[in-house]
Design an enzyme around this catalytic site. Structure first.
Site, PDB file in Angstrom:
ATOM      1  N   GLU A 199       0.993  -1.367  -0.128  1.00 19.71           N
ATOM      2  CA  GLU A 199      -0.312   0.103   0.163  1.00 19.71           C
ATOM      3  C   GLU A 199       0.327   1.734   0.061  1.00 19.71           C
ATOM      4  O   GLU A 199       0.492   1.862  -1.067  1.00 19.71           O
ATOM      5  CB  GLU A 199      -0.625  -0.415   1.070  1.00 19.71           C
ATOM      6  CG  GLU A 199      -2.064  -1.234   0.766  1.00 19.71           C
ATOM      7  CD  GLU A 199      -1.299  -2.186   2.324  1.00 19.71           C
ATOM      8  OE1 GLU A 199      -2.617  -3.275   2.651  1.00 19.71           O
ATOM      9  OE2 GLU A 199      -0.266  -2.530   2.278  1.00 19.71           O
TER      10      GLU A 199
ATOM     11  N   SER B 181      19.355 -40.742 -15.324  1.00 16.53           N
ATOM     12  CA  SER B 181      17.856 -39.921 -15.472  1.00 16.53           C
ATOM     13  C   SER B 181      18.006 -38.341 -14.891  1.00 16.53           C
ATOM     14  O   SER B 181      17.248 -37.772 -15.809  1.00 16.53           O
ATOM     15  CB  SER B 181      17.534 -39.805 -13.302  1.00 16.53           C
ATOM     16  OG  SER B 181      18.762 -38.890 -12.617  1.00 16.53           O
TER      17      SER B 181
ATOM     18  N   ARG C 230      12.421 -22.719  -8.006  1.00 17.40           N
ATOM     19  CA  ARG C 230      12.778 -22.501  -6.897  1.00 17.40           C
ATOM     20  C   ARG C 230      13.347 -20.447  -6.145  1.00 17.40           C
ATOM     21  O   ARG C 230      13.179 -20.703  -4.914  1.00 17.40           O
ATOM     22  CB  ARG C 230      14.533 -22.955  -7.458  1.00 17.40           C
ATOM     23  CG  ARG C 230      14.832 -24.214  -7.589  1.00 17.40           C
ATOM     24  CD  ARG C 230      16.016 -24.684  -7.834  1.00 17.40           C
ATOM     25  NE  ARG C 230      16.699 -26.024  -7.429  1.00 17.40           N
ATOM     26  CZ  ARG C 230      17.470 -26.389  -8.674  1.00 17.40           C
ATOM     27  NH1 ARG C 230      18.945 -25.313  -8.968  1.00 17.40           N
ATOM     28  NH2 ARG C 230      18.080 -27.704  -9.055  1.00 17.40           N
TER      29      ARG C 230
ATOM     30  N   ASP D  95      23.245 -37.816  -6.815  1.00 15.96           N
ATOM     31  CA  ASP D  95      23.157 -37.042  -8.056  1.00 15.96           C
ATOM     32  C   ASP D  95      24.181 -35.576  -7.457  1.00 15.96           C
ATOM     33  O   ASP D  95      25.001 -34.611  -9.131  1.00 15.96           O
ATOM     34  CB  ASP D  95      22.188 -36.196  -8.473  1.00 15.96           C
ATOM     35  CG  ASP D  95      20.919 -37.398  -8.545  1.00 15.96           C
ATOM     36  OD1 ASP D  95      21.142 -38.469  -9.335  1.00 15.96           O
ATOM     37  OD2 ASP D  95      19.308 -37.300  -8.520  1.00 15.96           O
TER      38      ASP D  95
ATOM     39  N   GLU E 262      12.751 -31.265  -4.113  1.00 16.77           N
ATOM     40  CA  GLU E 262      13.589 -31.851  -5.084  1.00 16.77           C
ATOM     41  C   GLU E 262      14.007 -33.180  -5.525  1.00 16.77           C
ATOM     42  O   GLU E 262      14.724 -33.620  -6.152  1.00 16.77           O
ATOM     43  CB  GLU E 262      14.603 -30.513  -5.421  1.00 16.77           C
ATOM     44  CG  GLU E 262      14.008 -29.712  -6.100  1.00 16.77           C
ATOM     45  CD  GLU E 262      14.710 -29.150  -7.423  1.00 16.77           C
ATOM     46  OE1 GLU E 262      15.244 -29.598  -8.142  1.00 16.77           O
ATOM     47  OE2 GLU E 262      14.719 -27.573  -7.195  1.00 16.77           O
TER      48      GLU E 262
ATOM     49  N   THR F 123      11.816 -41.652  -1.881  1.00 16.02           N
ATOM     50  CA  THR F 123      11.666 -42.240  -0.684  1.00 16.02           C
ATOM     51  C   THR F 123      10.970 -40.324  -0.134  1.00 16.02           C
ATOM     52  O   THR F 123      10.736 -40.670   1.172  1.00 16.02           O
ATOM     53  CB  THR F 123      13.036 -42.534  -0.775  1.00 16.02           C
ATOM     54  OG1 THR F 123      13.104 -43.418  -1.057  1.00 16.02           O
ATOM     55  CG2 THR F 123      12.590 -43.105   1.358  1.00 16.02           C
ATOM     56  N   LEU F 124      11.997 -39.926  -0.227  1.00 17.06           N
ATOM     57  CA  LEU F 124      11.375 -38.027   0.175  1.00 17.06           C
ATOM     58  C   LEU F 124      10.415 -37.870   0.111  1.00 17.06           C
ATOM     59  O   LEU F 124       9.866 -37.229   1.631  1.00 17.06           O
ATOM     60  CB  LEU F 124      12.262 -37.289   0.200  1.00 17.06           C
ATOM     61  CG  LEU F 124      12.846 -35.583   0.836  1.00 17.06           C
ATOM     62  CD1 LEU F 124      12.596 -36.073   2.287  1.00 17.06           C
ATOM     63  CD2 LEU F 124      13.409 -34.837   0.109  1.00 17.06           C
TER      64      LEU F 124
ATOM     65  N   ALA G  29       7.631 -40.046   2.007  1.00 17.50           N
ATOM     66  CA  ALA G  29       7.540 -39.937   3.745  1.00 17.50           C
ATOM     67  C   ALA G  29       6.990 -38.593   3.564  1.00 17.50           C
ATOM     68  O   ALA G  29       5.836 -38.238   4.746  1.00 17.50           O
ATOM     69  CB  ALA G  29       9.226 -39.622   3.843  1.00 17.50           C
TER      70      ALA G  29
END
Length: 356
Positions: free
Chosen positions: A47, A162, A178, A194, A281, A285-286, A289
């Protein structure tokens, strides 16, 4: 108001722990005379920016604001006072402020004789400010799970390769994601396989998010790319982890349950650091969870027009045993990114956060 929502989005990634807010001022005839957005925490609110640009033309005019004007003094003064001093006679805001420390601005304006109403384009404004609203309402950061996969749902080939499933255009778009978040989180498997960097590249003026590595046994190599000085890094480890080989690395020691980090406790600690939005990212498995804990608020999937037929799935260990247990999603957007398809979806039902 739709223009104000678009302006608010310019503050994504740079306003935490404050909300993103946009404001448009029109004069008495309805002509736009000022625009602004909350650009950074501690700086002037939307504002104030808009009123400064409007100047004397704001008198007798209308303010369109995506969030109810604040009614408290923090690092800046109350926006209600700024609006009153500028001579604005009408205020339309999209979302009522759920923070009890700042709420009540609408009532204050009405008590001063201002025509103030909320609810205009509330759904659009809520979506744009989802991270901060989630943080205030649920007491934890808003969590987005991002993944890339082939059309048959594979995140890697049978041999583990990958790079690269999705296109350069999609990978560039991930840097935008990100830049809009306070922190980016990866698990130990992704760290080892990775060696991700996780800093933002190719986004002008971006505030680098905090890079968080969840590595309970502190197996991270001192030469890992995530430890360079491109962005800050936080290593989440178990209470008894040996970190002697990682001098100078900021650590967050957390208790473990059956060898795993308790997601609810981790989010509570990250909230206390002022983080309001978190981007997951990797890897499957992450993500599983966080889904099992009821802690995923948005899913962004990049689907490549390719088939692998074998290899790891994009999601694992989510605790879903049959179709009736499936987490159902509402697709909010589906767009082409280069040759790929980006799908954004949110859970149809918000599940309570589970401790384990």
């Amino acid at each position: 108001m739709r223009r104000a929502v678009a302006l608010a989005a310019r503050g994504l990634g740079s306003t935490s722990p404050n909300p993103v807010v946009g404001c448009v001022i029109t004069d008495a005839s309805g002509t736009v005379v000022g625009e602004g957005w909350h650009e950074r925490a501690g700086g002037p609110h939307a504002e104030v920016h808009a009123l400064r640009r409007a100047g004397a033309a704001a008198r007798g005019g209308t303010a369109y604001v995506t969030l109810e004007p604040c009614d408290h003094t923090g690092r800046t003064g109350p926006c209600t006072r700024a609006l009153l001093e500028a001579g604005v006679t009408r205020v339309r805001y999209a979302v009522s402020d759920p923070d009890p420390r700042a709420a009540g601005g609408g009532a204050t304006l009405r008590a001063a004789g201002i025509d103030a109403e909320g609810g205009l384009l509330a759904e659009e404004a809520e979506a744009g400010n989802a991270a901060w609203l989630t943080s205030v309402r649920l007491g934890r950061p808003h969590v987005t799970w991002k993944y890339a996969a082939t059309l048959d749902g594979r995140s890697a080939a049978a041999d583990g390769s990958s790079r690269w499933i999705t296109s350069a255009e999609s990978r560039a778009d991930v840097h935008r994601l990100r830049a809009e978040c306070d922190a980016v989180l990866v698990g130990g498997g992704t760290l080892r396989e990775d060696d991700p960097h996780l800093a933002v590249r190719g986004v002008d003026g971006a505030t680098q998010p905090l890079r968080i590595a969840l590595d309970t046994r502190a197996g991270l190599r001192p030469t890992a790319r995530i430890l360079d000085d491109a962005a800050p890094t936080l290593l989440v480890v178990g209470e008894d982890a040996d970190t002697g080989h990682l001098p100078g690395v900021e650590l967050l020691r957390v208790p473990l349950h059956e060898g795993r980090v308790v997601i609810a406790g981790l989010l509570e600690r990250l909230q206390a650091r002022g983080l309001r939005s978190l981007l997951l990212e990797g890897g499957p498995t992450l993500a599983g969870a966080f889904l099992r804990a009821g802690a995923v608020d948005r899913v962004v999937g990049y689907l490549a027009p390719a088939l692998l037929g074998a290899g790891p799935a994009a999601l694992a260990g989510a605790g879903i045993e049959n179709v009736s247990d499936a987490l159902r999603l509402d697709i909010t957007e589906a767009v082409r990114i280069g040759p790929d398809l980006r799908i954004t979806a949110v859970p149809t039902v918000r599940t309570p956060l589970k401790e384990h």
